[in-house]
Design an enzyme around this catalytic site. Structure first.
Site, PDB file in Angstrom:
ATOM      1  N   ARG A 207      -9.422  16.637   5.242  1.00  0.00           N
ATOM      2  CA  ARG A 207     -10.587  17.619   3.863  1.00  0.00           C
ATOM      3  C   ARG A 207     -12.021  17.723   3.906  1.00  0.00           C
ATOM      4  NH1 ARG A 207      -9.431  11.127   1.293  1.00  0.00           N
ATOM      5  NH2 ARG A 207      -7.225  11.298   2.091  1.00  0.00           N
TER       6      ARG A 207
ATOM      7  N   HIS B 274     -12.149   3.339  -0.482  1.00  0.00           N
ATOM      8  CA  HIS B 274     -12.480   2.835   0.763  1.00  0.00           C
ATOM      9  C   HIS B 274     -13.069   1.005   0.970  1.00  0.00           C
ATOM     10  CE1 HIS B 274     -12.044   5.931   3.302  1.00  0.00           C
ATOM     11  NE2 HIS B 274     -10.545   5.530   3.475  1.00  0.00           N
TER      12      HIS B 274
ATOM     13  N   ASN C 288       0.625  -1.573   0.286  1.00  0.00           N
ATOM     14  CA  ASN C 288      -0.056  -0.339   0.192  1.00  0.00           C
ATOM     15  C   ASN C 288       0.477   1.235   0.118  1.00  0.00           C
ATOM     16  OD1 ASN C 288      -1.734   2.102   0.823  1.00  0.00           O
ATOM     17  ND2 ASN C 288      -2.261   1.205   2.288  1.00  0.00           N
TER      18      ASN C 288
ATOM     19  N   ARG D 177      -2.141  -1.875  -3.512  1.00  0.00           N
ATOM     20  CA  ARG D 177      -3.516  -1.178  -3.607  1.00  0.00           C
ATOM     21  C   ARG D 177      -3.647  -0.268  -4.283  1.00  0.00           C
ATOM     22  NH1 ARG D 177      -5.484   2.421   1.378  1.00  0.00           N
ATOM     23  NH2 ARG D 177      -6.950   3.346   0.570  1.00  0.00           N
TER      24      ARG D 177
ATOM     25  N   GLU E 259      -7.377  -3.909   4.746  1.00  0.00           N
ATOM     26  CA  GLU E 259      -7.248  -3.872   3.614  1.00  0.00           C
ATOM     27  C   GLU E 259      -6.574  -4.804   3.401  1.00  0.00           C
ATOM     28  OE1 GLU E 259      -7.268   0.335   5.102  1.00  0.00           O
ATOM     29  OE2 GLU E 259      -8.411   0.830   3.067  1.00  0.00           O
TER      30      GLU E 259
END
Ligand code: ADP
Length: 598
Positions: free
Chosen positions: A238, A177, A7, A89, A384
């Site tokens: 964000r 996600h 990742n 990823r 993940e």
């Protein structure tokens, strides 16, 4: 099969090694090693390693590329030398990558073309892949995309109401996600002992980035991030949802350029914009000390998440479970409480003691709803990397097995009636007349017909399939839905709560009922075939119709196993038309289950 997962971000590289047993699904997977290189800079970077405990050290690598080149030595020190595949990823897979893809030169070119959609994320992913392919040239490299899971979202959820030219240029909502949402949905179903296909779930991934996802029957139906990972919930730095009118205002009134506004929305907004810190631990601490900015930030964060829960419960016609994950979702009982308080009207209520004492050791998925509450609330760690390894192993597994072919049947519109419906439509105590037997044993097409009456129009002469059921179910195509003027959701057979009302008309009267659905595509499979193909009830697979006029691969096909079923895939008439089916046809089962059933 041993899978190395990367990742990669612009300033960090996380990696993990997993032993996967594709026949067994996720539960048996073993996390062999994990490590991360963080904050690349002139003086090197931080290095953390170990599955159980994190030890922080300094490493000399100044770039992502140097860090990847160092991974073989790191693994060798742990005695790990045999890697069978590498999973990467990838943030943005655009509209094309519906599932994991082998990273050939061609797929890499396609991913490169998507860079404008994810300028901050995809370049680091691509750099990592380039370097890793040189370091491990002999093993397959696969990409798993954050967006793929959401490609099942209906057009009404993915379309922005903007000019046609902009949409033609590719502007639409994607959602991110996806790997995390898919994993936690699966894990929650497993923990609840319920089949994923029977659940309407909302997954809240609350980390530095944050998103909500509505998952019905195992498929994502909406998610809060949009074309970019900027839309939706309040995040670390964000903004989440803002009025796009602020671009014009800031440009006119403050003279800001578009890149400056965009950068501020990504990097200086969210918790950071509201409080100066993007870290929820700081914000919670300051709020407790009386800092009003921090208090507002927490209220706003929870309020936005709660609004999405309400919206998604409405989108799915109800809610069975809410799942918290990500650093904040996993670790902040007070944020979980703030988000859930006030949702009692949905049947969602926390047990405050359980909420305070969550332990997630051993990939636990902990239930924290109050006793008797209708909606289950769970907390679980996101995994993940494990999910990426699972997808890669699943994609590689069938390479050794011959292609499995499944006959495909097209289901025209039909109804299944309850006793009450038959009484109302044909007269009390009326017995339907079995006319033609269907392939599934004990099922038949009745001689009688009914009409469907919607606010826009009627459809006459609709088949009735027997035997009778507990609840009336009306299966139509999307095109039929428009003809009727009703918005039928995609549902598995029998999952009918929250579906639209419709009027059925028969010779003796009418019957108003809910139960109007677009039947989710599925394969009926007998136990013997399921065993042979390593599939379980509730698994999702892909099927390629390679013999038809308009060849097409259908993803997210549910496998329904029963002892004596006739193995056959069922799709509706719209799907059949899309694939150009004109007569009897078979499809090729692609690979291992996309999602393992529970
Ligand atoms: P990423 O999205 O980068 O993977 P994480 O999932 O690790 O991020 O989430 C990071 C966020 O989780 C930070 O805002 C951090 O403050 C928050 N967090 C971690 N532990 C706690 C805690 N005990 N209480 C509140 N927030 C926490």
């Amino acid at each position: 099969m041993r899978v190395l997962v990367f990742n990669a971000g612009s300033s960090s590289l996380k990696f993990g090694v997993f032993d996967m047993f594709p026949d067994e699904g996720l539960a048996q997977a073993k996390h062999v090693f994990k490590g991360s290189f963080d904050r690349f800079g002139e003086g090197g970077c931080d290095y953390r390693s170990g599955v159980e405990e994190n030890s922080v050290a300094r490493a000399p690598h100044t770039t992502l590329s140097e860090a990847i080149n160092a991974v073989p030595d790191v693994l060798a020190e742990e005695g790990i030398t045999d890697i069978d595949a590498v999973g990467h990823r990838i943030a943005h897979g655009g509209p094309t990558f519906t599932k994991a893809a082998e990273l050939s030169d061609r797929t890499l070119d396609e991913i490169r073309e998507l860079t404008p959609l994810a300028p901050l994320h995809n370049p680091a992913n691509l750099e990592a892949i380039d370097v890793a392919r040189n370091v491990w040239p002999k093993v397959p490299h696969w990409g798993v995309f954050d967006t793929s899971f959401h490609l099942s979202n209906p057009a009404r959820a993915t379309t922005y109401a903007i000019p046609k030219d902009w949409r033609a240029a590719g502007l639409r909502r994607f959602g991110f996600h996806g790997t995390s949402h898919k994993y936690v949905a699966h894990r929650a179903a497993e923990a609840l002992g319920t089949r994923l296909r029977d659940l309407r779930l909302i997954s809240l991934h609350l980390g530095n980035g944050a998103s909500a996802c509505a998952i019905a029957g195992g498929a994502s139906v909406d998610s809060s991030m949009g074309m970019t990972p900027l839309e939706g919930l309040v995040m670390g730095s964000r903004s989440g949802d803002v009025d796009p009118g602020l671009f014009g205002f800031l440009s006119r009134e403050l003279g800001l350029t578009i890149p400056a506004i965009e950068a501020a929305l990504y990097q200086d907004s969210g918790l950071k914009g509201l409080t100066g810190s993007s870290d929820m631990r700081d914000v919670e601490e300051r709020a407790a000390e009386g800092d009003q900015d921090a208090q507002l930030a927490i209220n706003l964060y929870a309020y936005r998440a709660r609004k999405y829960i309400g919206a998604y419960a409405a989108a799915m016609g109800g809610l069975d479970a809410l799942v918290f994950t990500g650093g904040i979702g996993e670790n902040s009982p007070s944020m979980r409480r703030r988000i859930c308080d006030g949702l009692e009207f949905l049947g969602l209520k926390l047990d405050h003691d359980r909420n305070l004492s969550v332990s997630l050791e051993g990939r636990a998925a902990v239930q924290i709803q109050a006793y008797g509450a209708r909606v289950n609330v769970l907390v679980t760690e996101t995994a993940e990397q494990l999910m990426i390894a699972h997808e890669v192993a699943g994609a590689l597994f069938p390479a050794n097995s011959p292609s499995i072919r499944i006959p495909v049947a097209v289901s025209a519109r039909h109804v299944h009636l309850s006793r009450a419906a038959v009484d109302a439509l044909f007269g009390p105590g009326y017995e339907l007349t079995p006319d033609k037997p269907l392939k599934q044993k004990g099922h038949w097409d009745a001689r009688e017909r009914v009409s469907l009456h919607g606010p826009k129009g009627d459809i006459r002469n609709v088949a009735i399939l027997g035997p009778l059921r507990e609840r009336t179910q009306i299966e139509v195509s999307r095109t039929d839905g428009f003809a009727l003027g009703l918005d039928a959701p995609i549902r598995q057979s029998g999952v009918l709560d929250g579906t639209p009302q419709i009027r059925l008309m028969g010779p003796e009267g009418h019957h108003d009922t809910d139960g109007l659905i677009l039947a989710s595509r599925h394969i009926h499979m007998n136990s013997e075939d399921a065993r042979k193909h390593h599939l379980k009830d509730g698994d999702f697979v892909s099927v390629t119709l390679d013999e038809t006029g308009r060849g097409l691969t259908f993803d997210k096909v549910l496998v329904r196993v029963s002892e004596n079923a006739f193995t056959e895939m069922h799709i509706d008439t719209d799907e059949a038309n899309a694939a150009g089916i004109t007569g009897a046809v078979e499809g090729a089962l692609q690979g291992e289950a996309l999602i393992r059933g529970t």
